[in-house]
Design a protein around this motif. Structure first.
Motif, PDB file in Angstrom:
ATOM      1  N   ILE A   1      19.790 -35.652 -22.369  1.00 28.15           N
ATOM      2  CA  ILE A   1      18.693 -35.977 -23.285  1.00 28.15           C
ATOM      3  C   ILE A   1      18.980 -35.340 -24.649  1.00 28.15           C
ATOM      4  CG2 ILE A   1      16.972 -36.172 -21.451  1.00 28.15           C
ATOM      5  CD1 ILE A   1      16.058 -33.323 -22.183  1.00 28.15           C
ATOM      6  N   PRO A   2      18.391 -35.880 -25.727  1.00 29.99           N
ATOM      7  CA  PRO A   2      18.564 -35.240 -27.046  1.00 29.99           C
ATOM      8  C   PRO A   2      17.950 -33.845 -27.054  1.00 29.99           C
ATOM      9  CG  PRO A   2      17.728 -37.478 -27.267  1.00 29.99           C
ATOM     10  CD  PRO A   2      17.646 -37.129 -25.817  1.00 29.99           C
ATOM     11  N   CYS A   3      18.606 -32.927 -27.712  1.00 34.35           N
ATOM     12  CA  CYS A   3      18.074 -31.568 -27.825  1.00 34.35           C
ATOM     13  C   CYS A   3      16.807 -31.600 -28.669  1.00 34.35           C
ATOM     14  CB  CYS A   3      19.123 -30.660 -28.465  1.00 34.35           C
ATOM     15  SG  CYS A   3      18.522 -28.996 -28.832  1.00 34.35           S
TER      16      CYS A   3
ATOM     17  N   ASP B   1      17.433 -30.104 -32.183  1.00 33.48           N
ATOM     18  CA  ASP B   1      18.285 -30.894 -33.065  1.00 33.48           C
ATOM     19  C   ASP B   1      18.772 -32.119 -32.301  1.00 33.48           C
ATOM     20  OD1 ASP B   1      19.974 -31.959 -34.892  1.00 33.48           O
ATOM     21  OD2 ASP B   1      21.416 -30.302 -34.916  1.00 33.48           O
ATOM     22  N   PRO B   2      18.132 -33.275 -32.523  1.00 33.92           N
ATOM     23  CA  PRO B   2      18.475 -34.477 -31.752  1.00 33.92           C
ATOM     24  C   PRO B   2      19.864 -35.030 -32.040  1.00 33.92           C
ATOM     25  CG  PRO B   2      16.901 -34.999 -33.495  1.00 33.92           C
ATOM     26  CD  PRO B   2      17.034 -33.512 -33.465  1.00 33.92           C
ATOM     27  N   LYS B   3      20.617 -34.390 -32.945  1.00 33.59           N
ATOM     28  CA  LYS B   3      21.961 -34.865 -33.228  1.00 33.59           C
ATOM     29  C   LYS B   3      22.928 -34.574 -32.076  1.00 33.59           C
ATOM     30  CE  LYS B   3      21.583 -34.481 -38.256  1.00 33.59           C
ATOM     31  NZ  LYS B   3      22.123 -33.836 -39.495  1.00 33.59           N
ATOM     32  N   HIS B   4      22.539 -33.688 -31.165  1.00 37.22           N
ATOM     33  CA  HIS B   4      23.379 -33.455 -29.989  1.00 37.22           C
ATOM     34  C   HIS B   4      22.525 -33.541 -28.730  1.00 37.22           C
ATOM     35  CE1 HIS B   4      21.821 -29.351 -30.858  1.00 37.22           C
ATOM     36  NE2 HIS B   4      21.899 -29.179 -29.540  1.00 37.22           N
ATOM     37  N   THR B   5      23.186 -33.705 -27.600  1.00 36.49           N
ATOM     38  CA  THR B   5      22.484 -33.905 -26.329  1.00 36.49           C
ATOM     39  C   THR B   5      22.788 -32.752 -25.381  1.00 36.49           C
ATOM     40  OG1 THR B   5      24.337 -35.211 -25.442  1.00 36.49           O
ATOM     41  CG2 THR B   5      22.578 -36.409 -26.565  1.00 36.49           C
ATOM     42  N   VAL B   6      21.996 -32.693 -24.306  1.00 31.86           N
ATOM     43  CA  VAL B   6      22.130 -31.622 -23.327  1.00 31.86           C
ATOM     44  C   VAL B   6      21.674 -32.163 -21.969  1.00 31.86           C
ATOM     45  CG1 VAL B   6      19.797 -30.775 -23.840  1.00 31.86           C
ATOM     46  CG2 VAL B   6      21.469 -29.238 -22.792  1.00 31.86           C
ATOM     47  N   TYR B   7      22.234 -31.616 -20.879  1.00 33.52           N
ATOM     48  CA  TYR B   7      21.779 -32.015 -19.549  1.00 33.52           C
ATOM     49  C   TYR B   7      20.326 -31.591 -19.378  1.00 33.52           C
ATOM     50  CZ  TYR B   7      26.454 -33.292 -17.946  1.00 33.52           C
ATOM     51  OH  TYR B   7      27.658 -33.912 -17.779  1.00 33.52           O
ATOM     52  N   GLU B   8      19.530 -32.503 -18.852  1.00 37.21           N
ATOM     53  CA  GLU B   8      18.098 -32.238 -18.709  1.00 37.21           C
ATOM     54  C   GLU B   8      17.830 -31.035 -17.825  1.00 37.21           C
ATOM     55  OE1 GLU B   8      14.084 -34.942 -18.114  1.00 37.21           O
ATOM     56  OE2 GLU B   8      15.885 -35.465 -16.980  1.00 37.21           O
TER      57      GLU B   8
ATOM     58  N   LEU C   1      18.244 -27.685 -19.831  1.00 38.74           N
ATOM     59  CA  LEU C   1      17.579 -27.625 -21.123  1.00 38.74           C
ATOM     60  C   LEU C   1      17.117 -26.213 -21.470  1.00 38.74           C
ATOM     61  CD1 LEU C   1      16.414 -28.959 -23.626  1.00 38.74           C
ATOM     62  CD2 LEU C   1      14.360 -29.520 -22.306  1.00 38.74           C
ATOM     63  N   GLN C   2      16.447 -25.537 -20.553  1.00 40.58           N
ATOM     64  CA  GLN C   2      15.908 -24.211 -20.844  1.00 40.58           C
ATOM     65  C   GLN C   2      17.008 -23.209 -21.143  1.00 40.58           C
ATOM     66  OE1 GLN C   2      12.727 -23.705 -21.380  1.00 40.58           O
ATOM     67  NE2 GLN C   2      12.410 -25.871 -20.905  1.00 40.58           N
ATOM     68  N   LYS C   3      18.105 -23.310 -20.432  1.00 37.29           N
ATOM     69  CA  LYS C   3      19.240 -22.423 -20.683  1.00 37.29           C
ATOM     70  C   LYS C   3      19.861 -22.717 -22.052  1.00 37.29           C
ATOM     71  CE  LYS C   3      23.752 -21.113 -18.789  1.00 37.29           C
ATOM     72  NZ  LYS C   3      24.742 -21.358 -17.700  1.00 37.29           N
ATOM     73  N   HIS C   4      19.913 -24.007 -22.393  1.00 32.14           N
ATOM     74  CA  HIS C   4      20.503 -24.397 -23.678  1.00 32.14           C
ATOM     75  C   HIS C   4      19.654 -23.933 -24.853  1.00 32.14           C
ATOM     76  CE1 HIS C   4      22.354 -26.892 -26.792  1.00 32.14           C
ATOM     77  NE2 HIS C   4      21.142 -27.296 -27.105  1.00 32.14           N
ATOM     78  N   LEU C   5      18.323 -24.009 -24.715  1.00 29.50           N
ATOM     79  CA  LEU C   5      17.433 -23.647 -25.814  1.00 29.50           C
ATOM     80  C   LEU C   5      17.589 -22.185 -26.222  1.00 29.50           C
ATOM     81  CD1 LEU C   5      14.145 -25.539 -24.832  1.00 29.50           C
ATOM     82  CD2 LEU C   5      15.821 -26.166 -26.573  1.00 29.50           C
TER      83      LEU C   5
END
Length: 466
Positions: free
Chosen positions: A53-55, A58-65, A68-72
């Motif tokens: 899903i889009p971050c 910053d929606p210019k990059h994506t991340v596994y749903e 998400l919490q780890k990425h944020l």
């Protein structure tokens, strides 16, 4: 066509399998082991169990749903901790400043002929009391002599060097190139202006530089400096509290504000940051030494500013800001709520509505020459200096509001240019009065030729000495 082309090709070994249609090639990123696509294009992975899903930051990059919490927590677009010198809207101006957004959106071309003529009458009436003679102060400085004579310089690089040399020449004329000062460069970008100030003060000690830039600018020249203290402040000028910058809070240095093409409202924010915010630190001092008086002759009389605003006592007029030298730019990007000359406009019977029209019409002073500059840039070799020069004078179409067709029958090209210059002068004069009312001897001058820069007006200010 592109899909067929992609299907007939295969990505280079160890590279992402995503075909970038715009570039007609495969992505050059390296995917993780066992994957066909890199992390950016992982959404195309043939994997049904996981969804990208889009971050949200910053929606210019994506991340596994499911990650998400780890990425944020580690995303580069997350909100960083505020530096100690950040103070929300400290230089934004009065909070009760009125501004009509609806009026701001009205195009000049949408005005009737009568309304436009009435606006021009107001402009001329307000500018009649202003001395519109701006003197030439096109100077140079020996610190840039070798760079200016370098045969490797392109046309754009030479133009930048001429501007920087004249700015340094004016600083020397005002005796601002002195040790013991802290030079604050607003809108510093790569920091070239501070670099040349540092070069001019090569043998001086106890000199500090603060480079204010809200963007994490690349291709900096900061690494070339080893003698004096350089520090970058990545913050918007609107939120900068100089009093809380550690070096200033500790050493209480006199400040010299400088800038090369500080666009629009950034100039007003910088003036308020220097004249109001930084001065507050000294207003509450208890046992600070008295400011020095400048002696002019053997009778030990102090220098006297002829302006009537400078007739107050030294203690009232003295400021920790030793001087201001800012090359003005892009008046169409000014903002009424940040503008420091609101009192001047109000006294002239003008307000936010007229200001918003005048700032747009200010672009008429250079809009004809802008096309020539664009063509020259397009035909010359592309480099970073040229792109910077183009960005400095690139007028935003919405802000400039230069609709030639609708105005063709009302004004000639020369009349438009004169109106634009009046608008620039009116806006700048409000800044001059703002500084004079606060005990500064402030003037405007042309610091370079029009063929070097379309924005060739320099604002200088030094404290008045009584």
């Amino acid at each position: 066509m592109a899909a067929a082309e992609a299907s007939s090709l295969s990505p280079p070994p160890g590279r992402c399998a995503f075909f970038v249609e715009r570039k007609k090639r495969f992505c050059k990123m390296v995917p993780a082991q066992g994957r066909r696509f890199c992390g950016e294009h992982g959404v195309h992975e043939e994997e049904k169990s996981r969804k990208r899903i889009p971050c949200p930051l910053d929606p210019k990059h994506t991340v596994y749903e499911d990650q998400l919490q780890k990425h944020l927590k580690k995303c580069n677009s997350r909100e960083k901790p505020k530096p100690v010198y950040f103070a929300q809207d400290i230089n934004a101006g009065p909070k009760d400043a009125t501004e009509s957004l609806e009026e701001e959106q009205v195009s000049i071309s949408a005005l009737s002929k009568e309304e436009l003529e009435d606006l021009i009458r107001k402009l001329r009436r307000a500018s009649t009391s202003i001395s519109n003679v701006i003197k030439d102060q096109i100077l140079c400085h020996q610190a840039l002599q070798n760079a200016l004579s370098d045969p490797k310089n392109g046309d754009a690089a030479t133009k930048h060097l001429k501007q920087q040399a004249s700015i340094l020449g004016n600083m020397e004329r005002l005796e601002l190139l002195q040790p013991g000062n802290c030079f604050v460069e607003f809108g510093a970008g790569r920091g070239k202006l501070s670099h040349w100030v540092d070069t001019a003060l090569h043998d001086a000690k106890n000199v500090h530089f603060l480079l204010v830039e809200r963007a994490a600018t690349r291709f900096k020249v900061d690494g070339k400096h080893s003698r004096n203290s350089f520090e970058r402040l990545q913050v918007d000028i609107q939120h900068l509290c100089l009093n809380k910058v550690p070096v200033l809070a500790k050493e209480k240095l006199p400040v010299v504000g400088i800038g090369k093409h500080v666009c629009g409202a950034a100039t007003d924010l910088a003036l308020r940051c220097l004249v109001e915010t930084y001065a507050k630190h000294y207003d509450n001092r208890e046992e600070d030494p008295a400011p020095k008086r400048l002696k002019t002759d053997e009778t030990n009389e102090t220098s006297f500013c002829p302006d009537e605003t400078c007739t107050n006592s030294v203690s009232e007029n003295w400021s920790p800001v030793a001087g201001i030298v800012i090359a003005l730019c892009c008046h169409h990007r000014c903002d009424w709520k940040h503008y420091v000359g609101q009192e001047f406009f109000t006294a002239a019977g003008l307000g936010a509505t007229e200001f918003n029209y005048f700032r747009r019409m200010a672009s008429w002073a250079t809009c004809g020459l802008r096309e020539t500059a664009r063509r020259d840039t397009a035909t010359d070799g592309k480099n970073e200096e040229q792109s910077n020069e183009a960005e400095e004078h690139e007028e935003d179409d919405n802000g400039a509001d230069s609709n030639w067709d609708s105005l063709q029958g009302l004004f000639t090209a020369e009349e438009r240019k004169q109106i634009g210059r009046r608008c620039k002068l009116l806006i700048d004069h409000g800044r001059i009065e703002y500084l004079q009312q606060r005990g500064y001897e402030a003037v405007l001058q042309r610091y370079t030729d029009l063929s070097v820069s379309l924005e060739n007006v320099l604002l200088t200010a030094v404290p008045c000495q009584s």
